[in-house]
Design a protein around this motif. Structure first.
Motif, PDB file in Angstrom:
ATOM      1  N   PRO A  49       0.824  -1.216   0.000  1.00 20.41           N
ATOM      2  CA  PRO A  49       0.000   0.000   0.000  1.00 20.41           C
ATOM      3  C   PRO A  49       0.856   1.262   0.000  1.00 20.41           C
ATOM      4  N   VAL A  52       0.480   7.586   0.785  1.00 26.37           N
ATOM      5  CA  VAL A  52       0.857   8.754   1.555  1.00 26.37           C
ATOM      6  C   VAL A  52       1.357   9.827   0.594  1.00 26.37           C
ATOM      7  N   LEU A  57       3.966  14.992   3.838  1.00 27.24           N
ATOM      8  CA  LEU A  57       4.786  14.448   4.926  1.00 27.24           C
ATOM      9  C   LEU A  57       6.036  15.302   5.141  1.00 27.24           C
ATOM     10  N   PRO A 137      23.038   5.598  13.925  1.00 25.16           N
ATOM     11  CA  PRO A 137      21.749   4.954  13.640  1.00 25.16           C
ATOM     12  C   PRO A 137      21.758   4.031  12.434  1.00 25.16           C
ATOM     13  N   TYR A 138      22.796   4.115  11.597  1.00 28.63           N
ATOM     14  CA  TYR A 138      22.849   3.236  10.431  1.00 28.63           C
ATOM     15  C   TYR A 138      23.579   1.934  10.748  1.00 28.63           C
ATOM     16  N   ALA A 141      21.261  -2.071  15.717  1.00 26.55           N
ATOM     17  CA  ALA A 141      21.205  -1.805  17.155  1.00 26.55           C
ATOM     18  C   ALA A 141      21.949  -2.896  17.925  1.00 26.55           C
ATOM     19  N   VAL A 267       5.827  -1.987  30.466  1.00 28.24           N
ATOM     20  CA  VAL A 267       5.333  -1.483  29.170  1.00 28.24           C
ATOM     21  C   VAL A 267       5.151  -2.602  28.152  1.00 28.24           C
ATOM     22  N   ARG A 268       5.758  -3.754  28.400  1.00 26.53           N
ATOM     23  CA  ARG A 268       5.520  -4.898  27.509  1.00 26.53           C
ATOM     24  C   ARG A 268       4.270  -5.574  27.920  1.00 26.53           C
TER      25      ARG A 268
ATOM     26  N   ARG B  42       3.916   0.103   6.423  1.00 25.94           N
ATOM     27  CA  ARG B  42       2.522  -0.357   6.570  1.00 25.94           C
ATOM     28  C   ARG B  42       2.431  -1.858   6.374  1.00 25.94           C
ATOM     29  N   HIS B  48      -0.834   3.792  10.413  1.00 26.88           N
ATOM     30  CA  HIS B  48      -0.635   4.926   9.504  1.00 26.88           C
ATOM     31  C   HIS B  48       0.216   6.019  10.163  1.00 26.88           C
ATOM     32  N   GLN B  52       4.097   7.171   9.285  1.00 24.89           N
ATOM     33  CA  GLN B  52       4.453   8.539   8.901  1.00 24.89           C
ATOM     34  C   GLN B  52       5.575   9.071   9.801  1.00 24.89           C
ATOM     35  N   VAL B  55       8.943   7.418   9.036  1.00 25.00           N
ATOM     36  CA  VAL B  55       9.563   7.916   7.797  1.00 25.00           C
ATOM     37  C   VAL B  55      10.269   9.239   8.089  1.00 25.00           C
ATOM     38  N   ILE B  82      18.692   2.490   8.661  1.00 24.76           N
ATOM     39  CA  ILE B  82      18.126   3.389   9.681  1.00 24.76           C
ATOM     40  C   ILE B  82      16.638   3.087   9.846  1.00 24.76           C
ATOM     41  N   ASN B  85      16.072  -0.215  11.672  1.00 27.31           N
ATOM     42  CA  ASN B  85      16.380  -0.076  13.106  1.00 27.31           C
ATOM     43  C   ASN B  85      15.238   0.609  13.830  1.00 27.31           C
ATOM     44  N   ARG B  88      12.272  -1.785  14.157  1.00 26.05           N
ATOM     45  CA  ARG B  88      12.470  -2.788  15.223  1.00 26.05           C
ATOM     46  C   ARG B  88      12.218  -2.171  16.588  1.00 26.05           C
ATOM     47  N   LYS B  92       9.347  -3.157  19.392  1.00 22.54           N
ATOM     48  CA  LYS B  92       9.676  -3.447  20.790  1.00 22.54           C
ATOM     49  C   LYS B  92       8.836  -2.587  21.709  1.00 22.54           C
ATOM     50  N   ARG B  93       8.704  -1.326  21.347  1.00 24.68           N
ATOM     51  CA  ARG B  93       7.929  -0.395  22.184  1.00 24.68           C
ATOM     52  C   ARG B  93       6.482  -0.844  22.303  1.00 24.68           C
TER      53      ARG B  93
END
Lengths: 268, 182
Positions: A49, A52, A57, A137-138, A141, A267-268, B42, B48, B52, B55, B82, B85, B88, B92-93
């Protein structure tokens, strides 16, 4: 033909997670085998899908990017080696500040060799955790098990001095922090430890790329908190009684690790 | 002046221009990739608004880490690492339970955008794949990354990625045949 059969056989084996080099070369060049790794006409590209408006954005982005060019935010926009260097300089400066301003008053009787054997692992762990917190961040983790191990290690490094023989008994401070004096002095060190750990974390977080919300900090950031407070507290507090070290120093790491663990479980 | 020449700039050229201070280069890069990135998120079961948000976060992190990007290396695997990561972390959250619950019916979340039943079927089929296979399929076919680039994103060898791709496509065929036969 033999390689074609070998490749198909290898792919069928559930134990295969890698292709051997000669099969890789074959898969690359054999016209009848390249199709083994391609879409079987599913038209997947049309199936995901896409709904957007990328330009809509984008609307929030200029403001967010603009924030990155102002004030302390510029620190996290440095290259990774510079971010790590900046974090290290700050941590060292914090250590020097503690030592010079409120450093141990038992320096004259301190057995330096034994002191460094206890302090260097804490300090080294602090630096290692800071470097890992600032992982770019690339990069993938840090595995959760490694982060947990580092947190446990930081707690253990903080608790070890309480389990080892006292550094000295020849200075009057070695009489403090025991019996009726235990609770007030342990509580004071506990509070100072939290402050020092917070200072370490706050400084390193200035260089952190990604979320700096308390609840979203990586686990290794809490290992940094624990190791940092432990090493700085060792530079400040001259009390050597094992009970004081257990209740006033090691307890910070244990409480922080327990709180982070409980929060994550909740939180899990 | 026609706009066609700058439109043809590669991702790497646009990113280099952004690092050098061109204010429009990053926007063009964003517009070029944001929709597909959103689509993959998605498909991986994110809401949604989460998609967003992720991204935007992906590009914000790419901006923050821009000084680490090595000239001459491909940008898309870097960007997708990135993004993955962040995905993931988002899973987890939210907790795995919620994620699996949502993923069990991915077609429902995307129903308003579905063109037809066969597309829904494919989306459902992809959602049934194991996570590592799903990642390979989305990056390979949908995003068009090469196997070696996917290896960079997923920190796996090209051979391992090919094995996953083969098994994923095989499984997709089976699942779709099953869905079609119902």
């Amino acid at each position: 033909v033999s390689d074609c059969e070998d490749l198909r056989a290898a792919l069928k084996r559930s134990a295969t997670t890698e292709l051997e080099p000669h099969l890789m070369v074959h898969a690359e060049h054999c016209p009848s085998c390249t199709g083994l790794f391609e879409d079987p006409g599913l038209e997947l590209r049309q199936s995901v899908p896409v709904s957007v408006d990328a330009r809509a954005l984008w609307l929030n982005m200029p403001e967010a990017l603009g924030r990155e060019a102002r004030g302390f935010a510029r620190l996290r926009n440095l290259s990774t080696p510079w971010r790590r260097f900046g974090a290290l300089v700050g941590l060292v400066a914090l250590g020097v500040l503690v030592w010079v301003w409120v450093g141990r008053i038992d320096r004259t009787v301190l057995p330096w060799g034994a002191f460094f054997v206890r302090w260097l692992p804490e300090a080294g762990l602090t630096v290692a955790c800071a470097a890992l917190v600032l992982r770019p961040p690339y990069r993938r983790a840090l595995p959760g098990r490694v982060a947990v191990a580092l947190l446990v290690l930081a707690v253990m490094a903080g608790a070890a001095p309480a389990l080892l023989p006292e550094l000295h008994r020849s200075h009057s401070v070695s009489l403090f922090g025991v019996e009726s004096d235990l609770a007030p002095r342990a509580a004071a060190c506990f509070g100072v430890g939290l402050l020092l750990g917070g200072a370490c974390l706050a400084w390193v977080a200035l260089f952190l790329q990604g979320s700096r919300r308390l609840g979203e900090l990586p686990l290794v950031a809490w290992a940094l908190f624990v190791a940092g407070q432990s090493s700085l507290l060792s530079l400040h507090c001259p009390l050597t009684a094992p009970l004081h070290l257990a209740w006033g120093h090691a307890s910070v790491g244990i409480v922080v690790a327990a709180a982070v663990g409980a929060w994550r479980a909740a939180v899990r | 002046v026609p706009d066609s020449a700058p439109e043809e700039a590669t991702d790497e050229e646009l990113f280099a221009a952004h690092v050098a201070g061109d204010p429009e280069a990053f926007e063009r890069l964003f517009v070029r990739h944001a929709a597909r990135m959103y689509g993959v998120m998605r498909q991986r079961g994110l809401e949604h608004s989460d998609s967003q948000d992720l991204v935007q976060q992906t590009f914000l992190l790419a901006h923050q880490a821009r000084r680490d990007f090595r000239a001459g290396s491909p940008l898309r695997p870097w960007l997708w690492t990135i993004a993955f990561n962040l995905m993931r972390k988002a899973y987890k959250r939210r907790g795995r339970g919620a994620r699996h619950g949502e993923r069990s019916n991915p077609a429902e979340s995307s129903r308003p955008h579905a063109a037809d039943e066969s597309q829904l079927g494919v989306r459902q089929a992809i959602a049934q794949l194991p996570e590592p296979q799903q990642e390979v399929i989305l990056l390979h076919w949908y995003e068009g990354l090469s196997f070696s680039e996917i290896g960079l994103v997923l920190r796996a060898s090209e051979g391992a990625v090919k094995v996953r791709a083969h098994r994923a496509y095989e499984k997709l065929r089976d699942i779709l045949a099953e869905i079609g036969g119902r």
